[in-house]
Design an enzyme around this catalytic site. Structure first.
Site, PDB file in Angstrom:
ATOM      1  N   GLU A   1     -27.100 -21.704 -15.355  1.00  0.00           N
ATOM      2  CA  GLU A   1     -28.052 -22.235 -15.170  1.00  0.00           C
ATOM      3  C   GLU A   1     -28.029 -23.810 -15.007  1.00  0.00           C
ATOM      4  O   GLU A   1     -28.853 -24.270 -14.283  1.00  0.00           O
ATOM      5  CB  GLU A   1     -29.032 -21.812 -16.445  1.00  0.00           C
ATOM      6  CG  GLU A   1     -29.425 -20.546 -16.782  1.00  0.00           C
ATOM      7  CD  GLU A   1     -30.006 -19.901 -15.453  1.00  0.00           C
ATOM      8  OE1 GLU A   1     -30.614 -20.745 -14.522  1.00  0.00           O
ATOM      9  OE2 GLU A   1     -30.125 -18.754 -15.516  1.00  0.00           O
TER      10      GLU A   1
ATOM     11  N   HIS B   1     -34.397 -22.814  -6.951  1.00  0.00           N
ATOM     12  CA  HIS B   1     -33.574 -22.368  -8.027  1.00  0.00           C
ATOM     13  C   HIS B   1     -32.877 -21.032  -7.955  1.00  0.00           C
ATOM     14  O   HIS B   1     -31.481 -20.941  -8.131  1.00  0.00           O
ATOM     15  CB  HIS B   1     -34.337 -22.644  -9.481  1.00  0.00           C
ATOM     16  CG  HIS B   1     -33.440 -22.286 -10.520  1.00  0.00           C
ATOM     17  ND1 HIS B   1     -32.957 -23.214 -11.531  1.00  0.00           N
ATOM     18  CD2 HIS B   1     -33.205 -21.072 -11.187  1.00  0.00           C
ATOM     19  CE1 HIS B   1     -32.316 -22.712 -12.318  1.00  0.00           C
ATOM     20  NE2 HIS B   1     -32.471 -21.292 -12.247  1.00  0.00           N
ATOM     21  N   GLU B   2     -33.792 -20.050  -7.763  1.00  0.00           N
ATOM     22  CA  GLU B   2     -33.214 -18.633  -7.513  1.00  0.00           C
ATOM     23  C   GLU B   2     -32.455 -18.623  -6.512  1.00  0.00           C
ATOM     24  O   GLU B   2     -31.320 -17.725  -6.414  1.00  0.00           O
ATOM     25  CB  GLU B   2     -34.474 -17.677  -7.478  1.00  0.00           C
ATOM     26  CG  GLU B   2     -35.678 -17.644  -8.469  1.00  0.00           C
ATOM     27  CD  GLU B   2     -34.843 -17.895 -10.160  1.00  0.00           C
ATOM     28  OE1 GLU B   2     -33.837 -17.474 -10.167  1.00  0.00           O
ATOM     29  OE2 GLU B   2     -35.423 -18.513 -11.104  1.00  0.00           O
TER      30      GLU B   2
ATOM     31  N   GLU C   1     -33.036 -14.294 -10.315  1.00  0.00           N
ATOM     32  CA  GLU C   1     -32.160 -14.271  -9.281  1.00  0.00           C
ATOM     33  C   GLU C   1     -31.612 -12.852  -8.706  1.00  0.00           C
ATOM     34  O   GLU C   1     -30.236 -13.232  -8.326  1.00  0.00           O
ATOM     35  CB  GLU C   1     -31.097 -15.231  -9.398  1.00  0.00           C
ATOM     36  CG  GLU C   1     -29.928 -15.020 -10.692  1.00  0.00           C
ATOM     37  CD  GLU C   1     -30.349 -15.480 -11.996  1.00  0.00           C
ATOM     38  OE1 GLU C   1     -31.600 -15.481 -12.064  1.00  0.00           O
ATOM     39  OE2 GLU C   1     -29.568 -15.732 -12.664  1.00  0.00           O
TER      40      GLU C   1
ATOM     41  N   TYR D   1     -30.032 -25.806 -19.168  1.00  0.00           N
ATOM     42  CA  TYR D   1     -30.691 -26.229 -17.764  1.00  0.00           C
ATOM     43  C   TYR D   1     -30.254 -27.407 -17.539  1.00  0.00           C
ATOM     44  O   TYR D   1     -29.650 -28.036 -16.624  1.00  0.00           O
ATOM     45  CB  TYR D   1     -31.830 -25.631 -17.474  1.00  0.00           C
ATOM     46  CG  TYR D   1     -32.204 -24.159 -17.475  1.00  0.00           C
ATOM     47  CD1 TYR D   1     -32.332 -23.551 -18.715  1.00  0.00           C
ATOM     48  CD2 TYR D   1     -32.356 -23.592 -16.340  1.00  0.00           C
ATOM     49  CE1 TYR D   1     -32.432 -21.973 -18.711  1.00  0.00           C
ATOM     50  CE2 TYR D   1     -32.606 -22.178 -16.271  1.00  0.00           C
ATOM     51  CZ  TYR D   1     -32.665 -21.328 -17.462  1.00  0.00           C
ATOM     52  OH  TYR D   1     -33.045 -19.940 -17.435  1.00  0.00           O
TER      53      TYR D   1
ATOM     54  N   ASP E   1     -30.690 -15.384 -25.943  1.00  0.00           N
ATOM     55  CA  ASP E   1     -31.850 -15.936 -26.027  1.00  0.00           C
ATOM     56  C   ASP E   1     -31.587 -17.335 -26.359  1.00  0.00           C
ATOM     57  O   ASP E   1     -32.353 -18.314 -25.598  1.00  0.00           O
ATOM     58  CB  ASP E   1     -33.214 -15.306 -26.904  1.00  0.00           C
ATOM     59  CG  ASP E   1     -33.808 -14.284 -26.127  1.00  0.00           C
ATOM     60  OD1 ASP E   1     -33.219 -13.789 -25.403  1.00  0.00           O
ATOM     61  OD2 ASP E   1     -34.311 -13.657 -27.099  1.00  0.00           O
TER      62      ASP E   1
ATOM     63  N   HIS F   1     -28.883 -19.859  -7.258  1.00  0.00           N
ATOM     64  CA  HIS F   1     -28.230 -18.905  -7.761  1.00  0.00           C
ATOM     65  C   HIS F   1     -27.243 -18.231  -6.881  1.00  0.00           C
ATOM     66  O   HIS F   1     -26.210 -17.232  -7.515  1.00  0.00           O
ATOM     67  CB  HIS F   1     -28.888 -17.932  -8.675  1.00  0.00           C
ATOM     68  CG  HIS F   1     -29.324 -18.460 -10.114  1.00  0.00           C
ATOM     69  ND1 HIS F   1     -28.446 -18.920 -11.058  1.00  0.00           N
ATOM     70  CD2 HIS F   1     -30.629 -18.620 -10.634  1.00  0.00           C
ATOM     71  CE1 HIS F   1     -28.928 -19.251 -12.232  1.00  0.00           C
ATOM     72  NE2 HIS F   1     -30.205 -19.041 -12.022  1.00  0.00           N
TER      73      HIS F   1
HETATM   74  N1  BES Z   1     -31.822 -16.645 -14.651  1.00  0.00           N
HETATM   75  C1  BES Z   1     -33.118 -17.242 -15.102  1.00  0.00           C
HETATM   76  C2  BES Z   1     -33.984 -16.415 -16.059  1.00  0.00           C
HETATM   77  C3  BES Z   1     -33.438 -15.641 -17.072  1.00  0.00           C
HETATM   78  C4  BES Z   1     -32.945 -16.599 -18.094  1.00  0.00           C
HETATM   79  C5  BES Z   1     -33.781 -14.395 -17.316  1.00  0.00           C
HETATM   80  C6  BES Z   1     -32.331 -15.811 -19.277  1.00  0.00           C
HETATM   81  C7  BES Z   1     -33.279 -13.657 -18.622  1.00  0.00           C
HETATM   82  C8  BES Z   1     -32.509 -14.492 -19.412  1.00  0.00           C
HETATM   83  C9  BES Z   1     -33.766 -17.663 -13.793  1.00  0.00           C
HETATM   84  O1  BES Z   1     -32.816 -18.140 -12.848  1.00  0.00           O
HETATM   85  C10 BES Z   1     -34.434 -19.022 -14.286  1.00  0.00           C
HETATM   86  O2  BES Z   1     -33.749 -20.057 -14.714  1.00  0.00           O
HETATM   87  N2  BES Z   1     -35.848 -19.254 -14.163  1.00  0.00           N
HETATM   88  C11 BES Z   1     -36.443 -20.274 -14.518  1.00  0.00           C
HETATM   89  C12 BES Z   1     -36.967 -21.048 -13.457  1.00  0.00           C
HETATM   90  C13 BES Z   1     -36.115 -21.967 -13.202  1.00  0.00           C
HETATM   91  C14 BES Z   1     -36.664 -23.141 -11.885  1.00  0.00           C
HETATM   92  C15 BES Z   1     -35.770 -23.160 -14.258  1.00  0.00           C
HETATM   93  C16 BES Z   1     -37.818 -19.680 -15.267  1.00  0.00           C
HETATM   94  O3  BES Z   1     -38.121 -18.534 -15.280  1.00  0.00           O
HETATM   95  O4  BES Z   1     -38.523 -20.456 -15.669  1.00  0.00           O
HETATM   96 ZN    ZN Z   2     -31.720 -19.753 -13.179  1.00  0.00          ZN
END
Ligand code: BES
Ligand code: ZN
Length: 638
Positions: A352, A329-330, A305, A416, A408, A333
């Site tokens: 999230e 989703h993005e 995002e 989520y 992580d 954010h």
């Molecule tokens: N912010 C996240 C991606 C992220 C999380 C990067 C933790 C680094 C560390 C992004 O908004 C996200 O959640 N992406 C998801 C998609 C979403 C529809 C669940 C993905 O990348 O799968």
């Molecule tokens: Zn996200």
């Protein structure tokens, strides 16, 4: 200051909430950096930063960098404006990781830059190296001359051969969660917000973009960027490549390499409708433009995002707009996460979980309840898997434990999907109209601020619960936030469409299904595949594949679901297509579990997977390499 005379809800949830009672700020948001930095007394709650942000706070970052593709480094200066919150402070502590620091200067009252004796501490594998910069009373600005490492985890440098166009190199960043510090010295915590500007020099023929107002080239060939809204460091972003642009409307568009530009603009053509739905529900979009950039396939996430410019994986381009919930989703954010931010990664559900809830509301608004519920059920399946495999129960709480080893660990389906279901629970109890008004007010109240779970709960209490005291009990609230798994008050979503898929699957496996092909959405196919029985026979695999042509499908989600089944069921006819998939897709959601399943099956399969990985690894993102290295390391492999 208000105390909780009428109810003990907050005290029952967490004693911390009580001490935070003075934090909420009822004044309209003043978004100047100084106001933000001084608005709330911050106690340091983020343990993944070396920054002493409770004493000294950055307000602005000014980058001046050469993007050097020959050496794979960013090289130049970072100038940092800061304010002291604690008047006795005389040390600015910054995060760095794998940076080479050449010099540090401070801007003195005399109007001169003076050299400063800094200390760069030893490296910690997760945190990096603390940079201590002593400052005198008359200093409020430091300038650091530095360069990044070619191995910086936050930067992926692709050679021309690794791009679609094959002629020019490509660079893109990924700062979340702890990698902004591999790009620049910074207070790398979501508790601190900064504005930024940047001057970039890039080789001819390449276009640089940032999470900012996009800059144009001046006479000297430099690009200038400016981000006037204060953001946390994890939203710093850069992409440089042979990138073209196509408008979707007057303030939304797509950037991509030309091979995929038209397809991306078509796939994402409903983004303006998503923005309208968001604005209607949750208030204005406050960031100016909203663009998307489709990155090379090694981008390790579905989307990221970055403000004004979400980074997206090309695996979303399915041709039928069936995977655009990631865009929802993005974009969401822009309210939850970018505007209102978790103050530490222990509170990641505030980013999230809230975003997943908003995403699902937008999908419902645009495509109807049926689709929203299908997406909830698919998400619930993923959550149940993470709940089963969680290393310890504390990692299934929304408020994550103090002793998390790495952020992580915060980005599981608990954060989520349990987070999303928690908000759905609140919506069910308070009623949709009330809850929508609450969330809209929340985004406004905390705009351009960071907050903790405890502050959220206090705000919920003050704004919603006191008006509807019977809607929920403190025990229910506590179970969602500070308890493991899914609490008793969770209502399982039920999809009528999926019930039909279940019936069809049963019939089909028994050889009784009608011959005509089904007219299913991607979601129905995913449910069809994910709920296959454990013991499919080789013949059933063959029949499935010849009837539905799963192997080699261009829909990455369906391909992934099918290959997971095939690995579990030893259906080796997919091997070549699976290898192609692993060689061409770097999205973590797919490849971590595919490698995990291959490594787990048997030794021969593991050895073959290691062979594939060895070929694919140079093309994967540093984040993906670290994660997959760890998968094989479990088996004592390389
Ligand atoms: N912010 C996240 C991606 C992220 C999380 C990067 C933790 C680094 C560390 C992004 O908004 C996200 O959640 N992406 C998801 C998609 C979403 C529809 C669940 C993905 O990348 O799968
Ligand atoms: Zn996200």
């Amino acid at each position: 200051m208000r105390f909780f005379a009428t109810t003990t809800l907050i005290l029952a949830v967490s004693p911390l909430a009580f001490s935070l009672a003075g934090c909420a700020n009822d004044k309209p948001a003043d978004t100047s950096p100084k106001a933000i930095a001084t608005a709330a007394k911050i106690t340091k709650s983020d343990k993944f930063t070396y920054a002493n942000y409770d004493k000294v706070r950055m307000t602005h970052l000014s980058l001046n960098l050469d993007v050097n593709f020959d050496e794979k480094v960013l090289d130049g200066t970072a100038t940092i404006d800061f304010i002291t919150v604690d008047p006795t402070a005389s040390l600015l502590q910054l995060d760095t990781k794998d940076l080479t620091i050449r010099s540090v200067e401070g801007f003195a009252a005399s109007g001169n830059w003076v050299s400063v004796d800094y200390v760069l501490h030893d490296k910690d594998a997760v945190m990096g190296s603390m940079l201590d910069i002593p400052f005198s009373k008359d200093m409020n600005k430091v300038r650091i001359s530095y360069r990044t490492s070619p191995k910086a985890e936050g930067l992926q440098w692709l050679s021309p051969a690794q791009t679609a166009g094959k002629k020019l190199p490509y660079l893109f960043s990924q700062a979340q969660a702890l990698n902004a510090r591999t790009m620049t010295p910074v207070q790398d915590t979501p508790a601190v917000r900064i504005t930024y500007d940047a001057t970039l020099r890039v080789p001819d023929g390449l276009l640089p973009l940032m999470s900012a107002e996009q800059g144009s080239k001046d006479e000297s060939g430099e690009y200038h960027f400016k981000m006037p809204q204060p953001i946390p460091s994890y939203l710093l972003a850069i992409a440089v490549g042979d990138i073209k642009f196509k408008a979707i409307n007057d303030h939304i568009g797509v950037y991509a390499e030309s091979y995929i530009l038209d397809a991306a603009a078509e796939e994402f053509s409903e983004t303006p409708m998503m923005e309208d739905a968001n604005t209607k529900l949750y208030g204005p979009y406050r960031w100016g433009r909203y663009d998307l950039i489709v990155l090379p396939p090694s981008f390790p996430f579905g989307g990221m995002e970055n403000p004004r410019l979400s980074f997206m994986t090309p695996t979303l381009i399915a041709g039928d707009k069936s995977l655009t919930n990631v865009v929802a989703h993005e974009l969401a954010h822009s309210w939850s996460g970018n505007l209102v931010t978790n103050s530490s990664w222990r509170d990641a559900w505030l980013n999230e979980g809230v975003t997943s809830y908003v995403e699902n509301r937008i999908m419902e608004e645009l495509y109807g309840e049926g689709r929203a519920v299908m997406e909830q059920v698919l998400a619930l399946d993923d959550l149940m898997r993470d709940l089963r495999t969680a290393k310890r129960p504390e990692l299934t709480h929304l408020k994550l434990p103090e002793d998390m080893a790495h952020p992580d660990e915060a980005f599981t389906q608990v954060t989520y999907v349990k987070g999303q279901f928690f908000l759905q629970f609140l919506e069910q109890r308070f009623g949709r109209a009330e809850f929508d008004a609450f969330l809209k007010g929340y985004f406004d109240h905390y705009a351009f601020k960071s907050l903790s779970t405890e502050e959220f709960i206090k705000y919920l209490h003050d704004e919603l619960h006191v008006k509807n005291p019977d809607a929920l009990t403190s025990a229910e609230l506590k179970a969602w936030v500070y308890g493991p798994g899914l609490p008793g008050s969770f209502i399982t979503p039920i999809s009528d469409a999926f019930a039909k898929v279940d019936a069809y699957r049963t019939a089909w496996l028994a050889g009784e299904a009608p011959k005509e092909t089904t007219n299913w959405s991607t979601h129905e196919w995913l449910h069809f595949l994910n709920k296959m029985p454990e013991n499919l026979t080789a013949d059933q695999f063959k029949r499935l594949d010849s009837a539905f042509k799963f192997t080699g499908t261009q829909n990455a989600e369906i391909a992934f679901a099918w290959y997971m089944q095939a690995i579990k069921g030893n259906y080796n006819a997919v091997d070549k297509a699976l290898e192609d998939f692993l060689m061409s897709v770097g999205r973590g959601k797919f490849i971590y579990r595919l490698y995990g399943a291959l490594a787990k099956r048997d030794e021969a399969t593991r050895i073959d997977a290691q062979r594939i990985y060895k070929h694919a690894r140079p093309g994967y993102h540093p984040i993906a390499r670290r994660r997959i290295d760890a998968i094989f390391a479990k088996y004592g492999g390389e």
